[in-house]
Design a protein around this motif. Structure first.
Motif, PDB file in Angstrom:
ATOM      1  N   VAL A  18      69.350  33.934  15.088  1.00  0.00           N
ATOM      2  CA  VAL A  18      70.711  34.356  14.783  1.00  0.00           C
ATOM      3  C   VAL A  18      71.519  33.092  14.563  1.00  0.00           C
ATOM      4  CG1 VAL A  18      72.723  35.576  15.674  1.00  0.00           C
ATOM      5  CG2 VAL A  18      70.437  36.409  16.217  1.00  0.00           C
ATOM      6  N   GLU A  19      72.321  33.084  13.504  1.00  0.00           N
ATOM      7  CA  GLU A  19      73.090  31.898  13.142  1.00  0.00           C
ATOM      8  C   GLU A  19      74.548  32.079  13.558  1.00  0.00           C
ATOM      9  OE1 GLU A  19      74.112  29.372   9.095  1.00  0.00           O
ATOM     10  OE2 GLU A  19      72.683  31.023   9.019  1.00  0.00           O
ATOM     11  N   ILE A  20      75.153  31.003  14.053  1.00  0.00           N
ATOM     12  CA  ILE A  20      76.571  31.014  14.394  1.00  0.00           C
ATOM     13  C   ILE A  20      77.315  30.323  13.254  1.00  0.00           C
ATOM     14  CG2 ILE A  20      78.332  30.256  16.028  1.00  0.00           C
ATOM     15  CD1 ILE A  20      76.123  30.136  18.158  1.00  0.00           C
ATOM     16  N   LYS A  21      78.323  31.023  12.704  1.00  0.00           N
ATOM     17  CA  LYS A  21      79.113  30.469  11.600  1.00  0.00           C
ATOM     18  C   LYS A  21      80.589  30.535  11.934  1.00  0.00           C
ATOM     19  CE  LYS A  21      76.279  30.811   7.609  1.00  0.00           C
ATOM     20  NZ  LYS A  21      76.303  30.854   6.193  1.00  0.00           N
ATOM     21  N   LYS A  22      81.329  29.616  11.363  1.00  0.00           N
ATOM     22  CA  LYS A  22      82.785  29.606  11.504  1.00  0.00           C
ATOM     23  C   LYS A  22      83.360  30.691  10.610  1.00  0.00           C
ATOM     24  CE  LYS A  22      86.624  26.788  12.255  1.00  0.00           C
ATOM     25  NZ  LYS A  22      87.273  27.402  13.370  1.00  0.00           N
ATOM     26  N   ILE A  23      84.208  31.538  11.191  1.00  0.00           N
ATOM     27  CA  ILE A  23      84.863  32.602  10.443  1.00  0.00           C
ATOM     28  C   ILE A  23      86.348  32.516  10.776  1.00  0.00           C
ATOM     29  CG2 ILE A  23      85.018  35.093  10.076  1.00  0.00           C
ATOM     30  CD1 ILE A  23      82.107  35.284  11.079  1.00  0.00           C
ATOM     31  N   GLY A  24      87.124  31.917   9.890  1.00  0.00           N
ATOM     32  CA  GLY A  24      88.545  31.692  10.166  1.00  0.00           C
ATOM     33  C   GLY A  24      88.689  30.746  11.334  1.00  0.00           C
ATOM     34  N   ASN A  25      89.470  31.132  12.342  1.00  0.00           N
ATOM     35  CA  ASN A  25      89.641  30.311  13.540  1.00  0.00           C
ATOM     36  C   ASN A  25      88.638  30.675  14.632  1.00  0.00           C
ATOM     37  OD1 ASN A  25      91.798  28.846  12.533  1.00  0.00           O
ATOM     38  ND2 ASN A  25      93.295  30.374  13.184  1.00  0.00           N
ATOM     39  N   SER A  26      87.725  31.586  14.324  1.00  0.00           N
ATOM     40  CA  SER A  26      86.741  32.051  15.294  1.00  0.00           C
ATOM     41  C   SER A  26      85.340  31.672  14.848  1.00  0.00           C
ATOM     42  CB  SER A  26      86.831  33.575  15.440  1.00  0.00           C
ATOM     43  OG  SER A  26      88.108  33.959  15.866  1.00  0.00           O
ATOM     44  N   SER A  27      84.362  32.092  15.631  1.00  0.00           N
ATOM     45  CA  SER A  27      82.964  31.925  15.285  1.00  0.00           C
ATOM     46  C   SER A  27      82.315  33.295  15.297  1.00  0.00           C
ATOM     47  CB  SER A  27      82.254  31.009  16.271  1.00  0.00           C
ATOM     48  OG  SER A  27      82.850  29.737  16.275  1.00  0.00           O
ATOM     49  N   GLY A  28      81.292  33.476  14.474  1.00  0.00           N
ATOM     50  CA  GLY A  28      80.615  34.762  14.419  1.00  0.00           C
ATOM     51  C   GLY A  28      79.113  34.580  14.377  1.00  0.00           C
ATOM     52  N   LEU A  29      78.402  35.585  14.835  1.00  0.00           N
ATOM     53  CA  LEU A  29      76.942  35.587  14.780  1.00  0.00           C
ATOM     54  C   LEU A  29      76.504  36.296  13.517  1.00  0.00           C
ATOM     55  CD1 LEU A  29      76.165  36.550  18.479  1.00  0.00           C
ATOM     56  CD2 LEU A  29      76.040  34.295  17.452  1.00  0.00           C
ATOM     57  N   ILE A  30      75.543  35.731  12.827  1.00  0.00           N
ATOM     58  CA  ILE A  30      75.017  36.318  11.607  1.00  0.00           C
ATOM     59  C   ILE A  30      73.643  36.893  11.910  1.00  0.00           C
ATOM     60  CG2 ILE A  30      74.400  35.894   9.202  1.00  0.00           C
ATOM     61  CD1 ILE A  30      77.383  35.401   9.851  1.00  0.00           C
ATOM     62  N   PHE A  31      73.523  38.226  11.792  1.00  0.00           N
ATOM     63  CA  PHE A  31      72.263  38.930  12.016  1.00  0.00           C
ATOM     64  C   PHE A  31      71.631  39.237  10.667  1.00  0.00           C
ATOM     65  CE2 PHE A  31      74.643  39.826  15.829  1.00  0.00           C
ATOM     66  CZ  PHE A  31      73.696  39.861  16.835  1.00  0.00           C
ATOM     67  N   SER A  32      70.323  39.076  10.573  1.00  0.00           N
ATOM     68  CA  SER A  32      69.634  39.419   9.339  1.00  0.00           C
ATOM     69  C   SER A  32      69.639  40.932   9.133  1.00  0.00           C
ATOM     70  CB  SER A  32      68.189  38.910   9.372  1.00  0.00           C
ATOM     71  OG  SER A  32      67.443  39.636  10.326  1.00  0.00           O
ATOM     72  N   LYS A  33      69.447  41.347   7.902  1.00  0.00           N
ATOM     73  CA  LYS A  33      69.404  42.772   7.573  1.00  0.00           C
ATOM     74  C   LYS A  33      68.289  43.471   8.345  1.00  0.00           C
ATOM     75  CE  LYS A  33      68.506  45.503   3.452  1.00  0.00           C
ATOM     76  NZ  LYS A  33      68.344  45.435   2.008  1.00  0.00           N
ATOM     77  N   GLU A  34      67.148  42.807   8.475  1.00  0.00           N
ATOM     78  CA  GLU A  34      66.007  43.382   9.189  1.00  0.00           C
ATOM     79  C   GLU A  34      66.314  43.580  10.667  1.00  0.00           C
ATOM     80  OE1 GLU A  34      65.752  40.592   7.293  1.00  0.00           O
ATOM     81  OE2 GLU A  34      64.695  41.381   5.537  1.00  0.00           O
ATOM     82  N   LEU A  35      66.983  42.597  11.275  1.00  0.00           N
ATOM     83  CA  LEU A  35      67.340  42.706  12.687  1.00  0.00           C
ATOM     84  C   LEU A  35      68.369  43.810  12.903  1.00  0.00           C
ATOM     85  CD1 LEU A  35      66.966  41.635  15.552  1.00  0.00           C
ATOM     86  CD2 LEU A  35      68.718  39.937  15.072  1.00  0.00           C
TER      87      LEU A  35
END
Length: 89
Positions: A18-35
């Motif tokens: 799972v990847e952590i990305k910057k989203i605006g002033n926050s951070s978000g987890l990126i889940f794959s479509k399969e997961l």
């Protein structure tokens, strides 16, 4: 599907990254479509994070505190069923 998103099963195995990305002033987890599919998640779903005794994090779709409270309520409703039925009249 590349090696990072390969999903396997088994206790204690890494099932996906799972990847952590910057989203605006926050951070978000990126889940794959399969997961997302495997966990039966949709965009907008809420997950609750709890710390595990071994220092990890566990994500669940239900709030564990709410579940504990509901179990106590269910026991009370079972125990005082007659009184609650009378009050409901």
């Amino acid at each position: 599907m590349n090696e990072q998103t390969k999903i396997e099963s088994g206790p204690g195995q890494v099932v996906a990254t799972v990847e952590i990305k910057k989203i605006g002033n926050s951070s978000g987890l990126i889940f794959s479509k399969e997961l997302m599919s495997r966990l039966n998640l949709s965009v907008g779903d809420q997950l609750y994070a709890t710390l595990t005794p071994d220092g990890g994090i566990r994500f669940t779709p239900s709030n564990p505190d709410f579940e504990k409270a509901m179990e106590v309520a269910r026991r009370g409703m079972k125990r005082y069923h007659n009184a609650l039925a009378e009050l409901a009249k």
